[in-house]
Design an enzyme around this catalytic site. Structure first.
Site, PDB file in Angstrom:
ATOM      1  N   HIS A  79      -7.720 -39.030  55.733  1.00  0.00           N
ATOM      2  CA  HIS A  79      -6.521 -38.215  55.930  1.00  0.00           C
ATOM      3  C   HIS A  79      -5.738 -38.235  54.619  1.00  0.00           C
ATOM      4  O   HIS A  79      -4.549 -38.531  54.586  1.00  0.00           O
ATOM      5  CB  HIS A  79      -5.691 -38.704  57.113  1.00  0.00           C
ATOM      6  CG  HIS A  79      -5.355 -37.603  58.075  1.00  0.00           C
ATOM      7  ND1 HIS A  79      -4.186 -37.508  58.747  1.00  0.00           N
ATOM      8  CD2 HIS A  79      -6.068 -36.525  58.443  1.00  0.00           C
ATOM      9  CE1 HIS A  79      -4.183 -36.423  59.502  1.00  0.00           C
ATOM     10  NE2 HIS A  79      -5.317 -35.807  59.332  1.00  0.00           N
ATOM     11  N   HIS A  93     -13.741 -28.696  55.425  1.00  0.00           N
ATOM     12  CA  HIS A  93     -13.412 -29.779  56.339  1.00  0.00           C
ATOM     13  C   HIS A  93     -14.205 -29.691  57.639  1.00  0.00           C
ATOM     14  O   HIS A  93     -14.633 -30.692  58.191  1.00  0.00           O
ATOM     15  CB  HIS A  93     -11.904 -29.735  56.630  1.00  0.00           C
ATOM     16  CG  HIS A  93     -11.372 -30.990  57.213  1.00  0.00           C
ATOM     17  ND1 HIS A  93     -11.051 -32.075  56.452  1.00  0.00           N
ATOM     18  CD2 HIS A  93     -11.126 -31.333  58.498  1.00  0.00           C
ATOM     19  CE1 HIS A  93     -10.615 -33.039  57.233  1.00  0.00           C
ATOM     20  NE2 HIS A  93     -10.653 -32.625  58.481  1.00  0.00           N
ATOM     21  N   ASP A 118     -19.518 -43.558  56.615  1.00  0.00           N
ATOM     22  CA  ASP A 118     -19.020 -43.382  55.256  1.00  0.00           C
ATOM     23  C   ASP A 118     -17.978 -42.284  55.172  1.00  0.00           C
ATOM     24  O   ASP A 118     -17.948 -41.361  55.975  1.00  0.00           O
ATOM     25  CB  ASP A 118     -20.162 -43.065  54.282  1.00  0.00           C
ATOM     26  CG  ASP A 118     -20.951 -41.847  54.717  1.00  0.00           C
ATOM     27  OD1 ASP A 118     -20.431 -41.063  55.528  1.00  0.00           O
ATOM     28  OD2 ASP A 118     -22.095 -41.687  54.271  1.00  0.00           O
TER      29      ASP A 118
END
Lengths: 233, 761
Positions: free
Chosen positions: B99, B52, B500
């Protein structure tokens, strides 16, 4: 319109303050100032707008904390002098919480937030806010709220009706007031009410969102223009 | 000297593994530190090197993106979000971010904090967020679990965006089995600023104080970033504490206070605390500033007692910022935050030794070279392998499909298909009018917004058909970019740049990584074709559960600019007797767009075929032709052909616009369409009607402008077919003299509008 001044109250969490400021500034050629909620002495105003938003996050209950802000004393005194106050959406909720207007605004009947254009019928033209409208004129003005179901005790509702204090009702494009045209379950389809002297107006629809031709309806101009004409009388 | 805290567990291989650090990565870590890490340091490495934060599995591929252009002021990867020039000294900053994992577990808070996080990315750049959008992917809504997810996600987005006073004006939603237990929640935000208002996320100036601003830190979201970098399993439920809780009111205060701060020259840098919280913001600001940062986490405002440095550093509590203040301006900065009733604590200083030094009540608990941890993260180049299914699906032929000739029934079914049906019940829950700039309300090809401050018009569109990408990742990705650009053009705009959000399964599986690499290549090709740089975004991997991975979903949000107000165009038919034309880039598609179509999936229950063909030159020509015609002022409506094909496109153009004037709602306008010519070219009527062949736009013009349109089309070497006329209250489609569809617009619209309410209410 020299020396005339309109104030737009800013609570933490207000979010239609900029829209109200811009609409007032563009339509009424006078000074427009923001009034910070902690300001107990902001000076004199000819009209005060309490804009929409989520004051104090609307935690606890919509408008319940905002009414305790120092600026609300200023608003009350200003209203007592017969000057104009308009509360829009969260502003209407704050006016009800602070007792300047009767009743309360509950969760919408369907429990969800609703943002859409509505039609509202002008019930009274004898007020500083609606003087430029015709009786029964249908205005095309959007709503955007989660808690806009106007409610009051039966005697209060009767009093509002009998004293001509219902300013607007949700209706069809042809002005028919029915359950189908009531977006949030408000008693008597009420979209806005006056105080006794009609110098204080609370309404759920957002007139400041209906002032620009490129965005669609310009019916909100009737109300904002009327405020301008009134304070310049 | 690093101090070991009394409750720190010993560093064992098990503990290292629990932190998601591989043995090789641990070796690298030892090289960087030159010693064994403390527990706190291990935590820091674990989040900074999670997928992440570090993009370790994707970084190499992301480097392929075109990121520069004459309008790019801040390019992808340099700051929290890219910045694009829109003229006259104005700029926009925008980004989309996923998310997904948090929303799958706790839909309301997961989606709400997704919105909150992307908003901070935008205003930390110095821009005032004025537009929100979101692209959502769910399983089929006939299951209770999915409906619960949808309701929670939509509610969370509404809760956060509405309270912030930022209009949510568009996006898209697909309902497909592939997202059944892995929903996608991709939130987009765009902010506007003057060029000179641009802020930097860097820490410079020896001795400058470092301030912590905003909400107090709690234990929520610890390891959120590492959690987002794993597959979802049943155990994920137990990780619910990884989901943060959002407070939009706090964020609104933070936004206003920061924007007020940006009007002064009191600060040198600012960075939001998003994924990996305080850890990431300190490392990154130091790394960008080429400096070091020293903080004492005991000074951080905390809302729980007994928090350890490890917890404070790794918490992902929301609504927090790190501000690097000029020495001597502390009081002035404090005053601004006090006005907004916010915490602003001085927690550290900028130093020049290049170290991120963390103290706890004066004792050093972590000391790591900031640049090394931020930029020297491991980079992988995972192996790829073409999945076996690809050849299988791509050899599918149209002849294998029996032709279903109940065209009217098919049209009705497709209009009621949740992916195609009206999304009114969703966008009504979002305040989409606040800030009074929404020129085209949600429901048309693009959202169109008037930036009042700058007096500019933007068009925005979010797109990606995951099924196309499953069947052919490269073509599918090209289509995502092409379609979003086409939508901008249909609204009268010119595509400027895109952001994107790359949603895939587990990259450690070679088949998944193959999908990833293929689609990146497709995106790059398409970006070049439309001259639209990538300004940033995010990668969400591990969208997978024991039953498999999601269809690859490289979601695009394209931002375009409309030069003049008069160019703004919507998809709805306007005037009786207008002529209906198709502007057609003439893709040579053997399957006529049936591969991967809604028609094939929902009517024939097949997920197969090759994705529609996307020759970018032909696509660009069709778009250029349409935009030219719009700018010439001859186009009365323009609607891009996408899911559901030509028939659905024409039906949608007949429906009532979600108008800014409810008084017009009674107006229905039909059309009489003759497809004899089109059917002569295509052997299959079902394919011509419902195939999703690309590069097509249905437009209407006044009959006196026919020659102009034909001339523009021939100049662009595309075809403009006349297919009918607007008028009446019915949609009639005729072929060879026979009516093959003959339906009241009113009835079709009812089907289209009531499909989602019937499922959800």
């Amino acid at each position: 319109m020299k020396n005339k001044k309109i104030g737009v109250v800013v609570f933490p969490g207000s979010n239609c303050d900029y829209d109200c400021y811009t609409a007032a500034k563009n339509i009424i050629n006078c000074d427009v100032d923001y009034i910070w909620h902690k300001d107990a002495n902001p000076g004199e105003f000819d009209a005060i707008i309490i804009p929409g938003g989520f004051s104090y996050g609307d935690y606890l209950r919509c408008g319940a904390v905002a009414r305790l802000s120092p600026v609300m004393n200023v608003v009350s005194e200003h209203a007592e002098k017969g000057k104009l106050v308009i509360g829009i959406c969260n502003g209407f909720q704050i006016l009800c919480e602070s007792g300047l207007l009767p009743g309360a605004l509950y969760m919408n009947k369907k429990l969800d937030f609703i943002c859409e254009y509505t039609n509202i019928k002008v019930e009274q033209t004898d007020s500083p806010f609606t003087s430029l409208c015709k009786k029964d004129q249908v205005l095309n003005i959007p709503i955007a709220h989660g808690e806009g179901q106007y409610t009051a005790r039966k005697d209060v509702l009767d009093m509002l009706e009998n004293d001509g204090r219902i300013a607007f009702r949700y209706c069809s494009p042809d002005g028919e007031v029915t359950d189908e045209t009531n977006p949030n379950g408000s008693r008597k389809n009420i979209a806005g009410i006056f105080n006794e002297k009609r110098n204080v107006l609370g309404m759920m629809p957002h007139p400041e969102r209906a002032v620009d031709k490129k965005l669609g309806s310009t019916d909100g101009r009737f109300l904002i223009k009327a405020i301008g004409e009134w304070i310049c009388k | 000297m690093i101090e070991k805290l009394p409750n720190d567990p010993p560093i064992t291989p098990e503990l290292i593994d629990e932190h998601g650090i591989t043995p090789d990565e641990y070796k690298h870590l030892l090289e960087i530190l030159g010693r064994e890490p403390s527990y706190t340091e291990l935590g820091i490495f674990s989040v900074m090197w999670s997928e992440h934060c570090s993009y370790k599995n994707s970084r190499k591929q992301l480097k392929k993106f075109p990121t520069t252009g004459e309008k790019v002021l801040v390019k992808a990867g340099d700051e929290n979000a890219g910045v694009i020039d829109i003229g006259d000294g104005w700029a926009v900053s925008f980004k989309v971010e996923s998310h997904n994992h948090p929303s799958a577990l706790e839909p309301f808070q997961g989606a709400a904090t997704g919105v909150g996080g992307i908003l901070r990315d935008i205003f930390t750049m110095g821009a005032r967020p004025v537009i929100n959008m979101n692209c959502l992917r769910f399983g089929r809504p006939d299951s209770h679990a999915v409906r619960h997810l949808v309701d929670g996600v939509v509610g969370g987005i509404a809760h956060y965006g509405n309270c912030m006073g930022i209009p949510t004006i568009g996006g898209d939603i697909y309902f497909d089995e592939t997202y059944e237990t892995n929903c996608l929640v991709n939130a987009f935000s765009l902010g506007v600023m003057r060029h000179e208002e641009l802020q930097k996320g860097c820490a410079t100036g020896l001795g400058n104080p470092v301030f912590y601003v905003g909400a107090a830190t709690g234990r929520d979201g610890i390891h959120g970033a590492t959690f987002a970098s794993e597959e979802l399993t049943e155990e994920s439920e137990a990780k619910k504490s990884s989901v943060q809780v959002g407070d939009p009111f706090m964020e609104k205060l933070l936004l206003e206070a920061c924007l007020e701060l940006f009007q002064t020259d009191h600060i040198v840098g600012i960075q939001d605390m998003g994924a990996a919280g305080l850890t990431c913001s300190t490392c990154e600001t130091a790394s960008r500033g080429g400096s070091g940062v020293e903080i004492d986490v005991a000074l951080v405002p905390q809302r729980e007692t007994g928090m350890t440095p490890y917890e404070i550093l790794l918490s992902e509590s929301q609504e927090r910022m790190l501000v690097i203040v000029k020495k001597g301006r502390e009081d002035a900065v404090q005053k601004i935050f006090e006005k907004w009733d916010l915490h602003a604590e001085e927690v550290g200083i900028v130093n020049e030794d290049g170290l991120m030094r963390v103290k706890f009540n004066g004792k050093i608990v972590a000391e790591i070279p900031a640049a090394k941890i931020a930029d020297d993260a491991p980079i992988y180049d995972p192996p790829t392998k073409k999945p076996a299914y690809i050849d299988e699906v791509q050899k599918w032929k149209l002849d294998e499909l029996p032709e279903n000739k109940n065209y009217e029934e098919i049209l009705a079914k497709l209009l009621a298909e949740p992916t195609i049906a009206s999304k009114e019940i969703v966008y009504k829950r979002y305040d989409h009018m606040v800030r009074t700039g929404t020129v085209v309300l949600p429901g048309s090809d693009s959202a169109v917004f008037w930036l009042r401050e700058a007096d500019k018009y933007l068009a925005l569109s979010g797109d990606c058909n995951g099924r196309y990408c499953y069947l052919n990742p490269k073509e599918g990705a090209k289509i995502a970019v092409a379609e979003s650009a086409r939508n901008i053009v249909c609204s009268g705009g010119e595509p400027l740049a895109l952001t994107d959000c790359l949603n895939y399964g587990n990259p450690n599986k070679p088949e998944i990584y193959w999908q990833f690499v293929e689609s990146i290549d497709g995106l790059c090709e398409a970006c070049d074709a439309f001259s639209t740089p990538v300004t940033g975004g995010n990668v969400s991997l591990y969208n997978e559960n024991p039953s498999g991975a999601i269809d690859p979903t490289p979601l695009i949000v394209m931002v375009g600019q409309i030069a003049n107000q008069r160019d703004i165009t919507t998809q709805w038919f306007k005037n009786e007797d207008d002529l209906v034309y198709i502007i057609d880039g003439l893709q040579e598609d053997e399957l006529m767009g049936v591969g991967g179509s809604e028609y094939l999936r929902r009517i024939h229950n097949l997920k197969t075929g090759n994705a529609p063909v996307m020759d970018l030159k032909r696509e660009k020509a069709a778009q250029d032709c349409c935009l030219k015609a719009i700018r010439e002022g001859i186009i009365n409506s323009a609607h891009d052909c996408s899911e559901g094909g030509l028939a659905v496109t024409i039906a949608e153009a007949c429906f009532t616009s979600p108008s800014n004037m409810v008084t017009q709602t009674d107006k229905h306008i039909g059309a009489k369409i003759d497809l004899t010519e089109l059917f002569a070219k295509y052997k299959r009527r079902d394919a011509a009607l419902f195939g999703e062949q690309q590069s097509r736009i249905v437009v209407t013009i006044n009959h006196t402008d026919e020659w102009k349109l034909k001339m523009i089309a021939s100049n662009h070497k595309v075809s403009a077919w006349k297919i009918g006329k607007v008028g009446g209250d019915k949609l009639e489609i005729i072929a060879g003299g026979n009516k093959i569809i003959d339906a009241k617009v009113n009835d079709l619209e009812k089907i289209w509008k009531s499909a989602l309410p019937n499922l959800f209410e």
